[in-house]
Design a protein around this motif. Structure first.
Motif, mmCIF file in Angstrom:
data_model
loop_
_atom_site.group_PDB
_atom_site.id
_atom_site.type_symbol
_atom_site.label_atom_id
_atom_site.label_comp_id
_atom_site.label_asym_id
_atom_site.label_seq_id
_atom_site.Cartn_x
_atom_site.Cartn_y
_atom_site.Cartn_z
ATOM 1 N N LEU A 156 0.814 -1.214 0.000
ATOM 2 C CA LEU A 156 0.000 0.000 0.000
ATOM 3 C C LEU A 156 0.852 1.269 0.000
ATOM 4 N N THR A 157 2.053 1.180 0.536
ATOM 5 C CA THR A 157 2.921 2.359 0.613
ATOM 6 C C THR A 157 3.766 2.539 -0.645
ATOM 7 N N LEU A 158 3.788 1.527 -1.512
ATOM 8 C CA LEU A 158 4.573 1.632 -2.745
ATOM 9 C C LEU A 158 3.956 2.645 -3.701
ATOM 10 N N THR A 159 4.816 3.380 -4.372
ATOM 11 C CA THR A 159 4.356 4.322 -5.389
ATOM 12 C C THR A 159 4.543 3.672 -6.753
ATOM 13 N N LEU A 160 3.423 3.316 -7.376
ATOM 14 C CA LEU A 160 3.459 2.636 -8.666
ATOM 15 C C LEU A 160 3.129 3.604 -9.797
ATOM 16 N N GLU A 161 3.742 3.362 -10.929
ATOM 17 C CA GLU A 161 3.499 4.208 -12.095
ATOM 18 C C GLU A 161 2.069 4.043 -12.605
ATOM 19 N N HIS A 162 1.573 2.794 -12.506
ATOM 20 C CA HIS A 162 0.233 2.515 -13.019
ATOM 21 C C HIS A 162 -0.697 2.060 -11.889
ATOM 22 N N ALA A 163 -0.691 2.773 -10.786
ATOM 23 C CA ALA A 163 -1.563 2.406 -9.672
ATOM 24 C C ALA A 163 -3.028 2.593 -10.063
ATOM 25 N N SER A 164 -3.869 1.719 -9.535
ATOM 26 C CA SER A 164 -5.300 1.799 -9.856
ATOM 27 C C SER A 164 -6.101 1.855 -8.561
ATOM 28 N N TYR A 183 -5.142 -5.813 -15.183
ATOM 29 C CA TYR A 183 -3.862 -6.476 -15.426
ATOM 30 C C TYR A 183 -2.869 -5.486 -16.020
ATOM 31 N N ILE A 184 -1.666 -5.470 -15.453
ATOM 32 C CA ILE A 184 -0.590 -4.628 -15.966
ATOM 33 C C ILE A 184 0.608 -5.520 -16.274
ATOM 34 N N LYS A 185 1.052 -5.517 -17.493
ATOM 35 C CA LYS A 185 2.150 -6.374 -17.907
ATOM 36 C C LYS A 185 3.413 -6.060 -17.098
ATOM 37 N N GLY A 186 4.021 -7.102 -16.574
ATOM 38 C CA GLY A 186 5.258 -6.948 -15.821
ATOM 39 C C GLY A 186 5.061 -6.678 -14.347
#
Length: 250
Positions: free
Chosen positions: A75-83, A152-155
């Motif tokens: 939850l604390t991770l900053t993802l480029e493609h967070a949804s 779904y996000i590839k990778g």
């Protein structure tokens, strides 16, 4: 008969020497020693039982706490493609984990029964070996539905909730304990069979004894097969409480 609490910390030999110096009436010292040793035995028996109780419940709760730490980090991770679907699923899963950890902790603190005994009384699957076994199926289905909605996000690896996993360190401890217990039980059974086979009175006509020995051979064979499987358990494999929990070929 009252006595100083310090007596409970003495061995029987030390206490006997201590009382001999006091020159107590005949028989009084023996009665006192008997009572002190009885109380000492009860004290250590209770301590051992409490320690075992805490360890068994701790072993059950630890994987749930480890899972909670993983979800909290995600939850604390900053993802480029967070949804928003991912955040919702993880937050819902975190709430469920908090609830089950709280329930199990409460049981550990209020119940005198071991997890296995309490689980058997509630007809839980797998005798409650893993925290997932204590989860209501409706809650599991609901959380899995939340995760199924995550795009779904590839990778990007998708989190699978309610995996029956152990923390690596705990898995190693459980595996070591199981190997030691099984090895001890196997050694006892092998000695029993050796004694029976060495009996000079044993003949082919002793059908009952021959059947008993044959049953021992079968049991030893099963235990040896189980031991082989136990040693091959991977860190992600569930470690059963006894070797009977190992799936063996029919």
């Amino acid at each position: 008969m009252d006595f100083p609490k310090s007596y409970l910390r003495m061995s029987e030999r030390t206490l006997r020497k201590h009382l001999a110096k006091r020159k107590l009436p005949l028989g009084y010292a023996e009665n006192l020693i008997s009572q002190v040793m009885s109380e000492r035995h009860k004290k250590f028996a209770h301590l051992a039982r409490d320690t075992q109780h805490a360890r068994l419940w701790g072993d059950l709760i630890a994987p749930a706490k480890a899972e909670r730490r993983i979800v909290q980090r995600m939850l604390t991770l900053t993802l480029e493609h967070a949804s928003p679907e991912r955040t919702l699923a993880l937050e819902a899963y975190l709430m469920v984990l908090d609830a089950i950890i709280g329930r199990l902790t409460l049981s550990a603190n209020t119940s005198e029964e071991t997890p296995t005994k309490l689980a058997s009384g509630r007809n839980l699957p797998n005798k409650g070996e893993h925290w997932v076994d204590w989860m209501p199926q409706k809650k599991i289905d609901l959380i899995k539905e939340y995760f199924a909605q995550i795009p779904y996000i590839k990778g990007v690896r998708q989190k699978t909730p309610f995996e029956r996993r152990w923390p690596t360190t705990q898995h190693a401890i459980h595996k070591k304990r199981l190997i030691e217990r099984t090895d001890k039980e196997l050694a006892i059974l092998e000695r029993r069979m050796a004694v029976e086979l060495a009996d000079a009175k044993l003949t082919d006509t002793h059908h009952f004894k021959q059947q008993e020995i044959n049953d021992m051979r079968i049991q030893i064979s099963k235990m040896q097969a189980a031991m082989h499987t136990i040693k091959l358990l991977r860190p992600t494999d569930l470690v059963p409480v006894t070797w009977h929990g190992i799936d063996l070929p029919a």
